[in-house]
Design a protein around this motif. Structure first.
Motif, PDB file in Angstrom:
ATOM      1  N   PHE A  14      64.419  69.635 -21.185  1.00  0.00           N
ATOM      2  CA  PHE A  14      63.568  70.801 -20.965  1.00  0.00           C
ATOM      3  C   PHE A  14      63.601  71.759 -22.160  1.00  0.00           C
ATOM      4  O   PHE A  14      62.636  72.460 -22.435  1.00  0.00           O
ATOM      5  CB  PHE A  14      63.957  71.531 -19.671  1.00  0.00           C
ATOM      6  CG  PHE A  14      65.301  72.203 -19.701  1.00  0.00           C
ATOM      7  CD1 PHE A  14      65.441  73.481 -20.209  1.00  0.00           C
ATOM      8  CD2 PHE A  14      66.418  71.557 -19.193  1.00  0.00           C
ATOM      9  CE1 PHE A  14      66.683  74.107 -20.221  1.00  0.00           C
ATOM     10  CE2 PHE A  14      67.655  72.174 -19.208  1.00  0.00           C
ATOM     11  CZ  PHE A  14      67.786  73.440 -19.728  1.00  0.00           C
ATOM     12  N   ILE A  20      61.371  68.227 -13.739  1.00  0.00           N
ATOM     13  CA  ILE A  20      61.516  69.410 -14.588  1.00  0.00           C
ATOM     14  C   ILE A  20      60.375  69.506 -15.575  1.00  0.00           C
ATOM     15  O   ILE A  20      59.749  70.563 -15.743  1.00  0.00           O
ATOM     16  CB  ILE A  20      62.868  69.373 -15.325  1.00  0.00           C
ATOM     17  CG1 ILE A  20      64.024  69.393 -14.323  1.00  0.00           C
ATOM     18  CG2 ILE A  20      62.985  70.539 -16.307  1.00  0.00           C
ATOM     19  CD1 ILE A  20      65.386  69.253 -14.935  1.00  0.00           C
ATOM     20  N   ASN A  24      56.979  70.616 -14.308  1.00  0.00           N
ATOM     21  CA  ASN A  24      56.927  72.040 -14.018  1.00  0.00           C
ATOM     22  C   ASN A  24      56.857  72.871 -15.297  1.00  0.00           C
ATOM     23  O   ASN A  24      56.242  73.937 -15.309  1.00  0.00           O
ATOM     24  CB  ASN A  24      58.139  72.455 -13.177  1.00  0.00           C
ATOM     25  CG  ASN A  24      57.978  72.108 -11.714  1.00  0.00           C
ATOM     26  OD1 ASN A  24      57.326  72.818 -10.969  1.00  0.00           O
ATOM     27  ND2 ASN A  24      58.559  70.989 -11.299  1.00  0.00           N
ATOM     28  N   ARG A  58      56.186  67.565  -9.733  1.00  0.00           N
ATOM     29  CA  ARG A  58      55.770  68.895  -9.278  1.00  0.00           C
ATOM     30  C   ARG A  58      55.491  68.886  -7.771  1.00  0.00           C
ATOM     31  O   ARG A  58      55.762  69.872  -7.074  1.00  0.00           O
ATOM     32  CB  ARG A  58      54.537  69.340 -10.047  1.00  0.00           C
ATOM     33  CG  ARG A  58      54.141  70.777  -9.784  1.00  0.00           C
ATOM     34  CD  ARG A  58      53.181  71.298 -10.842  1.00  0.00           C
ATOM     35  NE  ARG A  58      52.742  72.636 -10.551  1.00  0.00           N
ATOM     36  CZ  ARG A  58      53.432  73.739 -10.811  1.00  0.00           C
ATOM     37  NH1 ARG A  58      54.623  73.632 -11.380  1.00  0.00           N
ATOM     38  NH2 ARG A  58      52.968  74.940 -10.520  1.00  0.00           N
ATOM     39  N   PHE A  97      58.840  69.170  -6.044  1.00  0.00           N
ATOM     40  CA  PHE A  97      59.349  70.533  -6.178  1.00  0.00           C
ATOM     41  C   PHE A  97      58.655  71.477  -5.195  1.00  0.00           C
ATOM     42  O   PHE A  97      59.309  72.272  -4.504  1.00  0.00           O
ATOM     43  CB  PHE A  97      59.150  71.014  -7.617  1.00  0.00           C
ATOM     44  CG  PHE A  97      59.603  72.421  -7.866  1.00  0.00           C
ATOM     45  CD1 PHE A  97      60.943  72.712  -8.042  1.00  0.00           C
ATOM     46  CD2 PHE A  97      58.683  73.462  -7.919  1.00  0.00           C
ATOM     47  CE1 PHE A  97      61.365  74.012  -8.263  1.00  0.00           C
ATOM     48  CE2 PHE A  97      59.093  74.769  -8.134  1.00  0.00           C
ATOM     49  CZ  PHE A  97      60.442  75.037  -8.307  1.00  0.00           C
TER      50      PHE A  97
END
Length: 314
Positions: free
Chosen positions: A145, A256, A259, A268, A271
């Motif tokens: 990330f 991750i 998003n 997503r 999540f």
């Protein structure tokens, strides 16, 4: 070969059955009431009871599990609590983003790692080898990330070469869609490429010390021919293992990365489903990802048998 494939498939299918039970039971014991989340804290108890009955939450656990697995086997993944649409439709819309992203990242990591690992092994002990090992150590240590945010800052914000987020859809054209997936794929691929390059280097160094390499050299083959025609092929077996594991990490990493880049993919979706307590979506998508990992493991096992004929004889 067919017997080998059938045995491996049976074992992996049993693994999938166990995975469905584990996922279902883990999510069933998670505290919280999906009906309460959907209707709010001020909802009346009779309204909550009606919604729980509609969603099947008032049935015994074993009955809900059997119904879910039976529907899963026929392609019926249930209906989303939040969106009130079939989960299969949500998955079909999102997988067209996540699957190309994971495959693109896997292709990039392989295309980077194998030549780099071969080059490092051929320069073992020299400054080139040391430099590559230092770079791969950095690639392993830095989370993807952070790479993603760095790539956005450099290529999207500063240079304005690619979009910083979002996905235009495949109907907008192949290049616009791939352009939107390029930075996320690179962010996913770089840490995995670092791991794969180190494995390729170590495996190739071991292969270069085998007797068949010395025999090939004694027959007059050039170092390049021995390296690519003999050593690299035998060094690929542990690399195939890492490739199978990497697909799992890439699928998990999309939660991750999607998003960060606001991509409408499965990561997503999971999540959002977790935050909204949409358990039927979470269960179905997680088991689908497990099935994808098991399928890749099965293909890797078949690739073992193709690369190493000794496995077919066994």
């Amino acid at each position: 070969m067919l017997v080998h494939a059938a045995k491996r498939f049976a074992g992996l299918f049993a693994t999938l059955i166990v995975a469905t039970a584990v996922v279902f039971l883990v999510l069933e014991v998670v505290p919280g009431d999906p009906a309460q989340v959907m209707l709010g804290l001020n909802a009346q108890e009779d309204t909550l009871a009606a919604l729980r009955s509609q969603m099947g939450l008032d049935r015994p656990v074993w009955e809900r599990y059997a119904s879910w697995v039976a529907g899963f086997a026929t392609g019926d993944l249930g209906t989303s609590y939040t969106y009130s649409v079939p989960v299969a439709d949500l998955v079909a819309a999102r997988i067209t983003v996540s699957l190309p992203l994971a495959l693109l990242a896997l292709a990039l990591s392989t295309a980077i790692a194998i030549p780099v690992g071969v080059y490092a092994a051929s320069k073992r002990g020299r400054w080139q080898d040391g430099g590559i090992m230092a770079l791969t150590q950095v690639g392993i240590a830095v989370p993807n990330f952070w790479f993603a945010m760095l790539l956005v800052f450099v290529f999207a914000v500063t240079l304005r070469l690619v979009p910083s987020g979002g996905f235009p859809g495949w109907e907008a054209g192949l290049w616009p869609a791939l352009k939107a997936l390029l930075l996320p794929a690179i962010a996913l691929a770089l840490p995995q490429a670092a791991i794969l390059a180190r494995v390729m280097r170590s495996s190739l160094i071991d292969a270069l010390h085998e007797d068949y390499v010395r025999t090939a050299r004694a027959k007059g083959l050039t170092r390049r021919a021995v390296l690519w025609k003999h050593a690299v092929r035998n060094a690929l077996i542990p690399v195939l293992t890492i490739l199978g594991l990497q697909f799992s990490f890439l699928i998990a990493g999309t939660i991750i990365i999607e998003n960060v880049f606001y991509l409408p993919g499965l990561g997503r979706l999971i999540f959002q489903a977790i935050t909204q307590r949409d358990l039927i979506v979470v269960k179905s998508v997680v088991v689908l990802l497990v099935a994808c990992v098991i399928l890749v493991t099965f293909l890797v096992d078949l690739a073992y048998a193709l690369v190493d004929p000794r496995l077919r004889r066994r």
